[in-house]
Scaffold this active site. Structure first.
Site, short mmCIF file in Angstrom:
data_model
loop_
_atom_site.label_atom_id
_atom_site.label_comp_id
_atom_site.label_asym_id
_atom_site.label_seq_id
_atom_site.Cartn_x
_atom_site.Cartn_y
_atom_site.Cartn_z
N ASP A 98 0.86 -1.17 0.00
CA ASP A 98 0.00 0.00 0.00
C ASP A 98 0.90 1.23 0.00
O ASP A 98 1.92 1.26 0.70
CB ASP A 98 -0.86 0.00 1.27
CG ASP A 98 -2.31 0.33 0.98
OD1 ASP A 98 -2.55 1.45 0.48
OD2 ASP A 98 -3.18 -0.49 1.26
N ASP A 194 -3.13 4.63 -2.28
CA ASP A 194 -4.25 5.14 -1.49
C ASP A 194 -4.71 6.53 -1.99
O ASP A 194 -3.87 7.43 -2.14
CB ASP A 194 -3.77 5.25 -0.03
CG ASP A 194 -4.90 5.51 0.93
OD1 ASP A 194 -5.81 4.68 1.02
OD2 ASP A 194 -4.86 6.56 1.61
N GLU A 248 -6.16 3.87 -6.11
CA GLU A 248 -7.49 3.99 -5.52
C GLU A 248 -7.97 5.39 -5.86
O GLU A 248 -7.39 6.39 -5.43
CB GLU A 248 -7.42 3.81 -4.00
CG GLU A 248 -8.82 3.76 -3.39
CD GLU A 248 -8.90 4.25 -1.95
OE1 GLU A 248 -9.83 3.86 -1.24
OE2 GLU A 248 -8.04 5.05 -1.52
N HIS A 316 -11.10 -3.86 2.58
CA HIS A 316 -11.11 -3.54 4.02
C HIS A 316 -11.97 -2.31 4.35
O HIS A 316 -12.12 -1.98 5.52
CB HIS A 316 -9.67 -3.28 4.48
CG HIS A 316 -9.09 -2.07 3.79
ND1 HIS A 316 -8.81 -2.05 2.44
CD2 HIS A 316 -8.78 -0.85 4.25
CE1 HIS A 316 -8.36 -0.87 2.11
NE2 HIS A 316 -8.33 -0.11 3.19
N ASP A 317 -12.48 -1.62 3.34
CA ASP A 317 -13.32 -0.43 3.58
C ASP A 317 -14.79 -0.71 3.34
O ASP A 317 -15.62 0.19 3.46
CB ASP A 317 -12.92 0.71 2.62
CG ASP A 317 -11.57 1.30 2.95
OD1 ASP A 317 -11.16 1.23 4.13
OD2 ASP A 317 -10.93 1.83 2.03
C1 NOJ Z 1 -8.58 4.69 1.70
C2 NOJ Z 1 -8.22 3.53 2.57
O1 NOJ Z 1 -8.55 2.33 1.92
C3 NOJ Z 1 -8.95 3.73 3.87
O2 NOJ Z 1 -8.89 2.60 4.70
C4 NOJ Z 1 -8.38 4.96 4.54
O3 NOJ Z 1 -9.14 5.25 5.68
C5 NOJ Z 1 -8.40 6.18 3.62
N1 NOJ Z 1 -8.03 5.88 2.26
C6 NOJ Z 1 -7.45 7.22 4.12
O4 NOJ Z 1 -6.14 6.81 3.95
#
Ligand code: NOJ
Length: 532
Positions: A98, A194, A248, A316-317
């Site tokens: 990441d 990210d 992302e 994970h989100d």
């Molecule tokens: C995206 C990540 O996947 C998430 O878990 C995080 O809280 C935010 N970006 C901030 O880094």
């Protein structure tokens, strides 16, 4: 033309904190991943994406990095990381890290220096203003906080402990490129970047339109300068290496996404969020019912928009996909719909990303009170909500901790994840849904996923074939052909709990099906069928 490695490998996402605890502190760690390499290898995946393992105070579970060059103590040491990388490579599994460079932790040395009132090399590494603008942050009401030492305000699109970096500053950019190259020199095979399309902000950080704090992606996402930074990064770090970068990129649209990937000079792939947003009305906590039609139109739009997509239903989100898009009203439907969803998404054209536990059919967690949760986003949302009952119900459906409970290895205490109380409770369904049980059960989600992964990474039509939407007027089916020259594979997924009659029987050879004795005339509820 030879293929890129990521076009024929399935990626498996490991959330280290919840994968396997090797040293009995209730927290997953790098040695835990090393101990489970046989499992990863048995899945047939060709790459691992590791959520952040860098030193961090964990305000946002590692997405607030204190030191890019150090491993978080709870996860182990750099030697463990090196061993993991070497052992994965021995098994022909690549490793994607990441990369979190939109912001750091406020405990990073750059921020500590930057918040000093004495001018130094780092003074300009963050976005300082003498007064805040009206932007809302993702995690807290205002995107600005005050520094008592510097006597100025700094921007943080996420929590107060995640100050945004100032990409205008070329010294900062150089430091970041050096850091990236150091990891690549170690041998990592690429990065999941990210919120990478937020690194450039509109000059002057103009106020958003509206009253109170206003969420203003028009000023912080996909800004023109972004392309310059990404190209510079590519040139300085990636151009001469055989690595993969997936960005992302929230707020991307079919209109602007091609600018990030199409000429190969910026990113190899993006994660866009149309599917993840399809069940939200306004913000993520206001939930809309699932619609097959919307699911189909989003996926087919993106299949037609980009030459190469990332394919995912969970990470994970996000809440667990089987609870969200499938049906968990009975064990039978849960197992069948988990397999159906895997079939629907992963046989599309693009790189598949499987999130740990998805291959077991892991589901959302029946949390019973707010102190069982750990995620800053859910906790802040709950604390700020007026209607707590509604907020808690939304968290049960959409909260990120649904995906972050420990991996379920077996039926022993704590699901075999740890010998001690884990950092977050185990989903009580672990007695049934776990690796050991599912390895021994011929028709488990796990054994089905292994077949799916094999098909995805070895079948030329599935890897290279064009996507053609079929049966587009059906209100139950998501169906498509993958076509390569004269060859064709058909994927038909019944996304509902109703039996559906099949009229087009032009393909009759079933190569994969999620029910035991499929009938060519119809699909059972949540049945998925692959034909050629
Ligand atoms: C995206 C990540 O996947 C998430 O878990 C995080 O809280 C935010 N970006 C901030 O880094």
């Amino acid at each position: 033309m030879s293929r890129n490695w990521w076009e024929e490998r399935v990626v498996y996402q490991v959330y280290p904190r919840s994968f396997y605890d090797s040293n009995k502190d209730g927290i997953g760690d790098i040695r835990g991943i090393i101990n489970k390499i046989d499992y990863l290898s048995s899945l047939g995946v060709g790459a691992i994406w590791l959520n952040p393992v860098y030193d961090s105070p964990n305000d946002d579970m590692g997405y607030d990095i204190r030191d890019y060059e150090k491993i978080l103590k709870e996860f182990g040491a750099m030697e463990d990381f090196d061993e993991l990388l070497e052992k994965l490579h021995k098994r022909n599994i690549k490793l994607i890290m990441d990369l979190v460079v939109n912001h750091t932790s406020d405990e990073h040395k750059w921020f500590k220096m930057s918040s000093s009132n004495i001018k130094n090399r780092y003074s300009d590494f963050y976005l300082w203003r003498d007064k805040p603008n009206n932007w809302a942050s993702f995690f807290v009401p205002s995107a600005f906080s005050y520094s008592d030492s510097r006597k100025e305000w700094y921007l943080h699109l996420f929590s107060e402990k995640q100050p945004d970096l100032n990409w205008e500053n070329s010294d900062l950019r150089s430091e970041i490129y050096v850091m990236i190259n150091r990891w690549l020199d170690k041998g990592v095979d690429g990065f999941r970047m990210d919120v990478i399309n937020l690194i450039a902000k509109a000059p002057g950080l103009p106020d958003g339109e509206g009253d109170g704090y206003v969420f203003s992606p028009e000023y912080f996402a996909m800004q023109p300068k972004l392309h310059h930074y990404l190209r510079e990064m590519r040139q300085t770090c990636f151009a001469t290496r055989d690595c993969m970068c997936v960005g992302e990129t929230p707020f991307t649209t079919a209109e602007n996404a091609p600018s990030l990937v199409e000429d190969g000079k910026e990113l190899d792939m993006i994660f866009q969020f149309d599917l993840m947003d399809m069940d939200s009305d306004g913000d993520k906590w206001h939930i809309k019912p699932f619609s097959v039609e919307t699911f189909r139109s989003i996926l087919s739009k993106w299949q037609k928009t980009l030459r190469w997509n990332s394919l995912f239903l969970s990470n994970h989100d996000q809440p667990r996909s089987v609870s969200r898009f499938g049906n968990i009203s009975s064990t039978k439907y849960r197992i069948r719909s988990a397999k159906m969803l895997g079939t629907a998404i992963h046989l599309l054209r693009g790189t598949s990303f499987i999130y740990q536990g998805e291959e077991l059919g892991m589901a959302n967690v029946p949390f019973s009170k707010i102190d069982e949760l750990r995620d800053i986003e859910s906790l802040n949302f709950y604390n700020n909500a007026e209607d707590k009952e509604w907020a808690f119900n939304s968290i049960l459906k959409k909260g990120r901790d649904n995906a972050r409970t420990p991996m379920q290895w077996n039926s022993s205490k704590h699901a075999g994840f740890s010998e001690v109380e884990p950092w977050i409770g185990v989903n009580p369904d672990y007695n049934q849904f776990n690796v050991e049980n599912e390895e021994n059960e011929e028709f488990s989600v796990l054994n089905y996923y292994k077949k799916l992964i094999k098909l995805k990474s070895t079948n030329k039509i599935i890897i290279e074939g064009e996507f053609e939407l079929i049966m587009e007027d059906s209100d139950s089916l998501f169906a498509y052909d993958r076509v390569l020259g004269k060859d064709k594979i058909r994927i038909i997924c019944n996304m509902t709990d109703k039996k559906v009659i099949i009229e087009d029987k032009s393909l009759q050879n079933i190569i994969l099906d999620n029910v035991k004795d499929p009938d060519l005339n119809f699909l059972l509820p949540f049945e998925a069928r692959v034909l050629n």
